[in-house]
Scaffold this active site. Sequence first.
Site, PDB file in Angstrom:
ATOM      1  N   ASP A   1      -0.915   2.025  -2.914  1.00 57.11           N
ATOM      2  CA  ASP A   1       0.508   2.948  -3.277  1.00 57.11           C
ATOM      3  C   ASP A   1       1.691   2.484  -3.749  1.00 57.11           C
ATOM      4  OD1 ASP A   1       0.559  -0.077  -3.148  1.00 57.11           O
ATOM      5  OD2 ASP A   1       0.447  -0.995  -1.364  1.00 57.11           O
TER       6      ASP A   1
ATOM      7  N   ASN B   1       0.792 -10.857   6.500  1.00 59.24           N
ATOM      8  CA  ASN B   1       1.251 -10.383   7.934  1.00 59.24           C
ATOM      9  C   ASN B   1      -0.210  -9.187   8.013  1.00 59.24           C
ATOM     10  OD1 ASN B   1       1.090  -8.042   6.044  1.00 59.24           O
ATOM     11  ND2 ASN B   1       3.033  -7.390   7.154  1.00 59.24           N
TER      12      ASN B   1
ATOM     13  N   HIS C   1      -1.708  -6.828   6.007  1.00 63.27           N
ATOM     14  CA  HIS C   1      -1.553  -5.482   5.541  1.00 63.27           C
ATOM     15  C   HIS C   1      -2.007  -4.838   4.312  1.00 63.27           C
ATOM     16  CE1 HIS C   1       1.607  -5.897   2.543  1.00 63.27           C
ATOM     17  NE2 HIS C   1       0.518  -6.770   1.953  1.00 63.27           N
TER      18      HIS C   1
ATOM     19  N   GLU D   1       1.137  -1.470   7.244  1.00 58.14           N
ATOM     20  CA  GLU D   1       1.717  -2.638   7.939  1.00 58.14           C
ATOM     21  C   GLU D   1       0.726  -2.876   9.503  1.00 58.14           C
ATOM     22  OE1 GLU D   1       3.138  -4.832   5.623  1.00 58.14           O
ATOM     23  OE2 GLU D   1       4.851  -4.091   5.293  1.00 58.14           O
TER      24      GLU D   1
HETATM   25  P1  PGA Z   1       0.456 -10.419  -3.254  1.00 57.93           P
HETATM   26  O1  PGA Z   1      -0.080  -9.221  -2.609  1.00 57.93           O
HETATM   27  O2  PGA Z   1      -1.102 -10.847  -4.437  1.00 57.93           O
HETATM   28  O3  PGA Z   1       1.900 -10.688  -3.638  1.00 57.93           O
HETATM   29  O4  PGA Z   1       0.368 -11.900  -2.179  1.00 57.93           O
HETATM   30  C1  PGA Z   1      -1.251  -8.518  -1.678  1.00 57.93           C
HETATM   31  C2  PGA Z   1      -0.934  -8.037  -0.903  1.00 57.93           C
HETATM   32  O5  PGA Z   1       0.784  -7.827  -0.591  1.00 57.93           O
HETATM   33  O6  PGA Z   1      -2.030  -6.973  -0.827  1.00 57.93           O
END
Ligand code: PGA
Length: 239
Positions: free
Chosen positions: A67, A134, A136, A141
């Site tokens: 992404d 969350n 994702h 999302e």
């Molecule tokens: P993070 O993000 O490693 O910064 O916790 C993980 C994600 O959002 O996929």
Amino acid sequence: MKTVVCENYEEVCNHAADIFVRQLKDKPDSVLGLATGSTPIGLYDELTRRYEAGEIDFSKARSFNLDEYYPIDPSHPQSYDYFMRQHLFNKINLEKFNIPNGAASDPAAECTRYDMLIDAAGGIDLMLLGIGINGHIGFNEPAVSYPTGTYKVDLTESSIEANSRFFGPDEHQPVTALTMGIGHIFKSKKIVLIISGASKAEIAKKLFEGVIHTDVPACLLLLHPDVTVIIDKAANKGE
Ligand code: PGA
């Protein structure tokens, strides 16, 4: 879903790095799916170390990142393009890397272009994923439906808040992104999901319930035949 519980974050990164080393030994021209966020940083450091030690060669591989914020200029220090160059691409011999273009004037056309590139590469052999608090994966999302192809997504408050730590107080933070859809993630031959830290304990617990919560995108991984979750003890509190 296979789960590997590690003592700490360092062990998570080492274990994931072993999988990348094996993958490129078995298939030097592998198509890799790559992730951003704080969790993969230690893995990218470890891959860099192993590259410098001559243990892994990326010269025949190619990669697709999950992404990118939209809109954002690739040269912006908070872009995922910048992140990947800083943490990995500038340090190893992977020449053929792809990231959705956050500066594309037509996001829908950019998503189509990205899908065509992934398809032309034959899909992804090894996909690296992190997980948001969350649930994702990429920027898929929580939603009632999930596009299969790459698409422009409105980020949830939870993701905006979680990522605000990377942006300065006066810096504009994009609230939309371009993300690989569930289809390309799902068609990956092998998936490695890395999870670290107490902040992920609640979402990890949900994933390990073995129930497809449709509002937790990561739960869709329960349906994939080859997923390895590498998690540290801090995140694995919920057994
Ligand atoms: P993070 O993000 O490693 O910064 O916790 C993980 C994600 O959002 O996929």
